[in-house]
Design a protein around this motif. Sequence first.
Motif, short mmCIF file in Angstrom:
data_model
loop_
_atom_site.label_atom_id
_atom_site.label_comp_id
_atom_site.label_asym_id
_atom_site.label_seq_id
_atom_site.Cartn_x
_atom_site.Cartn_y
_atom_site.Cartn_z
N MET A 144 0.82 -1.19 0.00
CA MET A 144 0.00 0.00 0.00
C MET A 144 0.87 1.26 0.00
N TYR A 145 1.91 1.29 0.81
CA TYR A 145 2.76 2.47 0.91
C TYR A 145 3.98 2.33 0.00
N ASN A 146 4.25 3.38 -0.78
CA ASN A 146 5.43 3.39 -1.65
C ASN A 146 6.68 3.25 -0.82
N GLY A 147 7.69 2.60 -1.40
CA GLY A 147 8.97 2.50 -0.72
C GLY A 147 9.73 1.26 -1.12
N VAL A 148 10.92 1.14 -0.59
CA VAL A 148 11.76 -0.03 -0.78
C VAL A 148 11.75 -0.80 0.53
N TYR A 149 11.39 -2.06 0.47
CA TYR A 149 11.27 -2.89 1.66
C TYR A 149 12.21 -4.08 1.56
N GLU A 150 12.91 -4.37 2.64
CA GLU A 150 13.75 -5.54 2.72
C GLU A 150 13.02 -6.58 3.56
N ILE A 151 12.84 -7.77 2.99
CA ILE A 151 12.06 -8.82 3.65
C ILE A 151 12.95 -10.03 3.90
N THR A 152 12.92 -10.51 5.12
CA THR A 152 13.63 -11.73 5.50
C THR A 152 12.60 -12.70 6.07
N PHE A 153 12.65 -13.95 5.63
CA PHE A 153 11.75 -14.97 6.13
C PHE A 153 12.46 -15.76 7.22
N TYR A 154 11.74 -16.06 8.30
CA TYR A 154 12.28 -16.83 9.40
C TYR A 154 11.45 -18.10 9.55
N ALA A 155 12.12 -19.20 9.89
CA ALA A 155 11.43 -20.46 10.15
C ALA A 155 11.97 -21.02 11.46
N GLU A 156 11.07 -21.58 12.26
CA GLU A 156 11.46 -22.20 13.51
C GLU A 156 10.98 -23.64 13.50
N GLU A 157 11.88 -24.55 13.81
CA GLU A 157 11.50 -25.95 13.84
C GLU A 157 11.12 -26.37 15.26
N SER A 158 10.70 -27.61 15.42
CA SER A 158 10.11 -28.08 16.68
C SER A 158 11.06 -28.00 17.88
N LEU A 159 12.38 -27.99 17.65
CA LEU A 159 13.33 -27.90 18.76
C LEU A 159 13.68 -26.45 19.11
N GLY A 160 13.08 -25.51 18.38
CA GLY A 160 13.30 -24.10 18.67
C GLY A 160 14.42 -23.45 17.88
N ASN A 161 15.07 -24.21 16.99
CA ASN A 161 16.12 -23.63 16.15
C ASN A 161 15.49 -22.74 15.09
N ILE A 162 16.08 -21.57 14.88
CA ILE A 162 15.53 -20.60 13.93
C ILE A 162 16.52 -20.42 12.79
N SER A 163 15.97 -20.39 11.59
CA SER A 163 16.78 -20.17 10.39
C SER A 163 16.18 -18.99 9.64
N ALA A 164 17.04 -18.20 8.98
CA ALA A 164 16.58 -17.03 8.24
C ALA A 164 17.01 -17.15 6.78
N SER A 165 16.17 -16.63 5.90
CA SER A 165 16.51 -16.59 4.48
C SER A 165 17.41 -15.40 4.21
N GLU A 166 18.00 -15.38 3.04
CA GLU A 166 18.68 -14.17 2.60
C GLU A 166 17.61 -13.11 2.39
N PRO A 167 17.90 -11.85 2.70
CA PRO A 167 16.87 -10.82 2.50
C PRO A 167 16.60 -10.60 1.01
N ILE A 168 15.34 -10.31 0.72
CA ILE A 168 14.96 -9.90 -0.64
C ILE A 168 14.48 -8.45 -0.56
N THR A 169 14.63 -7.74 -1.64
CA THR A 169 14.21 -6.34 -1.69
C THR A 169 12.99 -6.24 -2.59
#
Length: 155
Positions: free
Chosen positions: A1-26
């Motif tokens: 909705m709002y103009n701009g450049v946004y950096e998005i990173t996806f995070y995933a957490e597995e059942s043991l609580g370990n978190i992994s992140a993707s490379e950011p996309i713009t």
Amino acid sequence: MYNGVYEITFYAEESLGNISASEPITVLVSGGVDSPKTSSVNIQVAKVSYQRGEHFQAQLIEELAWGYDLYAAVLLPDGNFFALRDMNKLAGVNEPKKWIGERTFHTPVTLFDLTLPESLPTGQYCLYGILSPEKELVLETLPLWVWTERCFEVF
């Protein structure tokens, strides 16, 4: 909705609580609206005074409201208030309930669209729009509110 450049990173957490992140996309958003500098809420009514039996409409516009719950309320001349849950739908007297109706940022949402009852008490009414931190008790977050007030007379 709002103009701009946004950096998005996806995070995933597995059942043991370990978190992994993707490379950011713009992502570039254009053709929308310019982002306001701060969060805001605005209430629109056509006039400052109304007669019983007259058509009444009130709308609310919210900006940058992510992370906030929306509350809308009408303060009566006797000091009591009703929270609005959806268009023309009131919670119980003096019950601070959040808005459950449609929320469309940067676009008017109708709070009231009705004919004022002939039996409506005369006096000053005030509409409030409140953005309160999401999932918190509204009356405990007063210093963090983004809010507005719009008053009108009924005679």
